[in-house]
Design an enzyme around this catalytic site. Structure first.
Site, short mmCIF file in Angstrom:
data_model
loop_
_atom_site.label_atom_id
_atom_site.label_comp_id
_atom_site.label_asym_id
_atom_site.label_seq_id
_atom_site.Cartn_x
_atom_site.Cartn_y
_atom_site.Cartn_z
N ARG A 51 22.03 -21.11 0.50
CA ARG A 51 22.78 -21.85 1.06
C ARG A 51 22.60 -23.13 1.79
O ARG A 51 23.23 -24.01 2.18
CB ARG A 51 23.63 -21.06 2.07
CG ARG A 51 24.72 -20.12 1.49
CD ARG A 51 25.53 -19.41 2.45
NE ARG A 51 24.85 -18.99 3.51
CZ ARG A 51 25.33 -18.22 4.52
NH1 ARG A 51 26.67 -18.19 4.64
NH2 ARG A 51 24.64 -17.84 5.63
N LYS A 148 13.57 -4.06 -0.44
CA LYS A 148 13.99 -2.82 0.65
C LYS A 148 14.29 -3.71 1.75
O LYS A 148 14.24 -4.84 1.94
CB LYS A 148 12.85 -2.10 1.04
CG LYS A 148 11.79 -2.53 1.91
CD LYS A 148 10.69 -1.49 1.93
CE LYS A 148 10.55 -0.95 3.35
NZ LYS A 148 9.94 -1.98 4.40
N LYS A 182 0.44 -2.01 -5.62
CA LYS A 182 -0.86 -2.26 -5.24
C LYS A 182 -1.84 -1.41 -6.43
O LYS A 182 -1.42 -0.48 -6.80
CB LYS A 182 -0.97 -1.56 -3.85
CG LYS A 182 -0.16 -2.31 -2.82
CD LYS A 182 -0.73 -1.70 -1.27
CE LYS A 182 0.04 -2.11 -0.28
NZ LYS A 182 -0.18 -3.42 0.30
N ASP A 235 11.06 2.21 8.12
CA ASP A 235 10.47 1.29 7.61
C ASP A 235 9.29 1.42 6.79
O ASP A 235 9.03 0.99 5.67
CB ASP A 235 10.01 0.19 8.84
CG ASP A 235 9.26 -1.04 8.30
OD1 ASP A 235 10.19 -2.04 7.60
OD2 ASP A 235 8.44 -1.62 8.83
N HIS A 240 7.24 3.60 1.51
CA HIS A 240 5.83 3.78 1.08
C HIS A 240 4.87 4.89 1.23
O HIS A 240 4.33 5.46 0.30
CB HIS A 240 5.21 2.77 2.01
CG HIS A 240 5.81 1.17 2.20
ND1 HIS A 240 6.43 0.66 0.90
CD2 HIS A 240 5.85 0.20 2.98
CE1 HIS A 240 6.92 -0.66 1.24
NE2 HIS A 240 6.65 -0.68 2.57
C1 BG6 Z 1 6.61 -3.72 4.66
C2 BG6 Z 1 7.26 -3.24 6.13
O1 BG6 Z 1 7.65 -2.96 3.87
O2 BG6 Z 1 5.46 -3.39 4.62
C3 BG6 Z 1 6.39 -3.96 7.07
O3 BG6 Z 1 8.72 -3.89 6.17
C4 BG6 Z 1 4.88 -3.63 6.91
O4 BG6 Z 1 6.81 -3.52 8.46
C5 BG6 Z 1 4.57 -3.83 5.56
O5 BG6 Z 1 4.42 -4.33 7.78
C6 BG6 Z 1 3.22 -3.53 5.27
O6 BG6 Z 1 2.79 -3.90 3.90
P1 BG6 Z 1 1.26 -4.04 3.48
O7 BG6 Z 1 1.30 -4.62 1.98
O8 BG6 Z 1 0.75 -5.39 4.36
O9 BG6 Z 1 0.54 -3.00 3.73
#
Ligand code: BG6
Length: 484
Positions: A51, A148, A182, A235, A240
């Site tokens: 925007r 996400k 990853k 989160d 993850h």
């Molecule tokens: C994100 C979270 O999905 O993943 C964050 O919202 C977190 O809080 C991050 O820091 C970690 O990702 P990575 O790839 O740095 O381990």
């Protein structure tokens, strides 16, 4: 050994939220690297949509600055950067109004993949999907990429799935969990299903327990507002860590194709027992000055949100009944270090003297920062001291084994975006998977809320609250050290 880069056909990628943080930090630097590798050709188009009032020139400058900041090696590829910037344009688009949509529809090319990246607040997902559809941008060559958080509980995730399904088929929806992109996470599948060595032992008969740690040394930083509404359970754990658990625990899929893999992951989530309050610990970091505590970082709020969570999960199926999975994740811990450790049982009988010592095999899959695999084996202590046993690691750091160039892995986002273009959904979450994961985490969060549960304090730079250590001690086990 030089890996082959297979170029993708020219495509269009529209990034909603094109001036946002993710676009700056991850998306554009990643696309640039793919461009430099030759995977993305000069006919591809990237369209930033947001925007902010900007023209193409202004937007290209924004992208160039982002690449220079987050991929400093770009300084050595000036020519390439200029060529890359030529692929980029900008359209001012309002997700909630009519501005920009006709322009977007006009440039759309029905003969190539059109990907739309929703890098915006989740409350806008529904409007974006609706308007794309209305403007003829939900045809079969169109795909949407959804970041996400995918909902904040089962109900909101279901609603989101319903809204998206009104305009797009499941085969067009790519829900990102960047952990699946990853390198070592994908290696989990290669290790398990590409070798004969491990799979026969991969069950409760031989595995004592499995530990999954995703530790971060950073705090919530500038994301206090978002994070304080989420906490570590929403989160990190719901997505993850759950994904890692699924890949470690799932049955071998018949084929490495999206639905076969995702079906098996879903079965793992559905076989999880509910988590009892005795099996979970939540914490919040404390601190002052440079190492400010959580409450200070989220704006001096009297927050009860957790920045750490550790739990014991049990999977009730034939393979895993009796083998606990211990999962933990947190911010402001000793190191940024993520790993999965498969701890095998003791040998059933030791032929050596008591004082030779008892040892265990541990297979450690290191996710970050130094990707690799380590297998702890027991050998005789060298020297004339008699038959004494020690553990040594059979260590395979990918950087050493493959050479630094080969081990310079693409960032998760690079790989995932290329998969979107290739139309491969294996590393993306299916709608039912996300819902099942929320169905497992929701009751825990609800119970914390009902009980008014306060997170336990922990010092920054440590390994979380002592109670998390107790979670394993009481089972006669212990966490591995958090070490990069
Ligand atoms: C994100 C979270 O999905 O993943 C964050 O919202 C977190 O809080 C991050 O820091 C970690 O990702 P990575 O790839 O740095 O381990």
């Amino acid at each position: 050994m030089v890996s082959r880069v297979i170029p993708v056909d020219p495509f269009d990628l529209v990034i909603f939220g094109g001036t946002g943080d993710l676009a700056r930090r991850k998306i554009y630097p990643g696309l640039f690297r793919r461009f430099c590798s030759g995977q993305i050709g000069p006919e591809t188009r990237f369209i930033g949509a947001a925007r902010t009032e900007l023209d193409n020139k202004g937007y290209r400058k924004f992208v160039a600055d982002a690449i220079n900041e987050f991929y400093p090696e770009a300084a050595n590829s000036r020519k390439k950067l200029n060529a890359f910037l030529k692929l980029i344009s900008y359209i001012l688009v309002d997700a909630l109004g009519e501005t920009g949509w006709d322009q977007l529809a006009d440039i759309a090319d029905a003969d190539r993949v059109q990907a739309f990246y929703f890098s915006v607040a989740p409350r806008l997902f529904g409007d974006l999907a609706k308007r794309l559809h209305k403007h003829g941008l939900a045809e079969d060559n169109c795909r949407i990429v959804v970041e996400k958080p995918f909902g904040r509980d089962l109900e909101s995730a279901r609603e989101l799935n319903r809204v998206l399904a009104r305009h797009f088929g499941e085969h067009q929806i790519y829900r990102i969990d960047h952990y699946l992109g990853k390198e070592t996470v994908q290696n989990l599948m290669a290790i398990r299903f590409g070798n004969m060595l491990f799979e026969p032992l991969w069950n409760s008969q031989y595995v004592d327990h499995i530990q999954i740690t995703v530790a971060e040394s950073v705090g919530v930083g500038g994301r206090g507002d978002y994070y304080d509404r989420s906490g570590a359970m929403r989160d990190m754990m719901q997505n993850h860590l759950m994904q890692l658990l699924c890949l470690i625990a799932m049955e071998p899929p018949a084929k490495f194709n999206p639905d076969a893999v995702r079906d098996e992951k879903l079965k793992v989530i559905r076989a999880l027992d509910p988590v009892g309050m005795d099996d979970i610990v939540r914490g919040q970091y404390e601190g002052t000055g440079d190492r400010a505590g959580y409450r200070i970082q989220v704006g001096n709020r009297d927050s009860t949100t957790e920045s750490f969570v550790a739990l014991r999960a049990n999977i009730s199926n034939w393979r895993w009944a009796g083998t606990p999975f211990y999962l933990r994740t947190g911010k402001r811990l000793r190191d940024r270090a993520s790993e999965i450790a498969v701890v095998f049982k003791d040998a059933p009988h030791s032929i050596f003297d008591e004082d030779a010592g008892r040892h265990r095999n541990i297979l450690t899959i290191k996710l970050q920062p130094n990707e690799g695999i380590e297998l702890g084996v027991t050998i005789k202590e060298p020297g004339p001291g008699g038959m004494r046993l020690i553990d040594v690691p059979l260590d395979m750091s990918f950087a050493e084994a493959l050479g630094p160039e080969e081990a310079d892995f693409p960032d998760a986002y690079e790989r995932l975006i290329m998969d979107v273009i290739r139309g491969n959904q294996t590393l993306f979450m299916r709608g039912d998977e996300v819902e099942a994961a929320w169905a497992w985490t929701d009751p825990v969060i609800a119970e914390w809320e009902t009980l008014g549960d306060e997170p336990l304090p922990y010092v920054t730079g440590g390994s979380g609250p002592d109670e998390a250590l107790m979670l394993m001690h009481r089972d006669g086990r212990r966490w591995r050290e958090i070490k990069a």
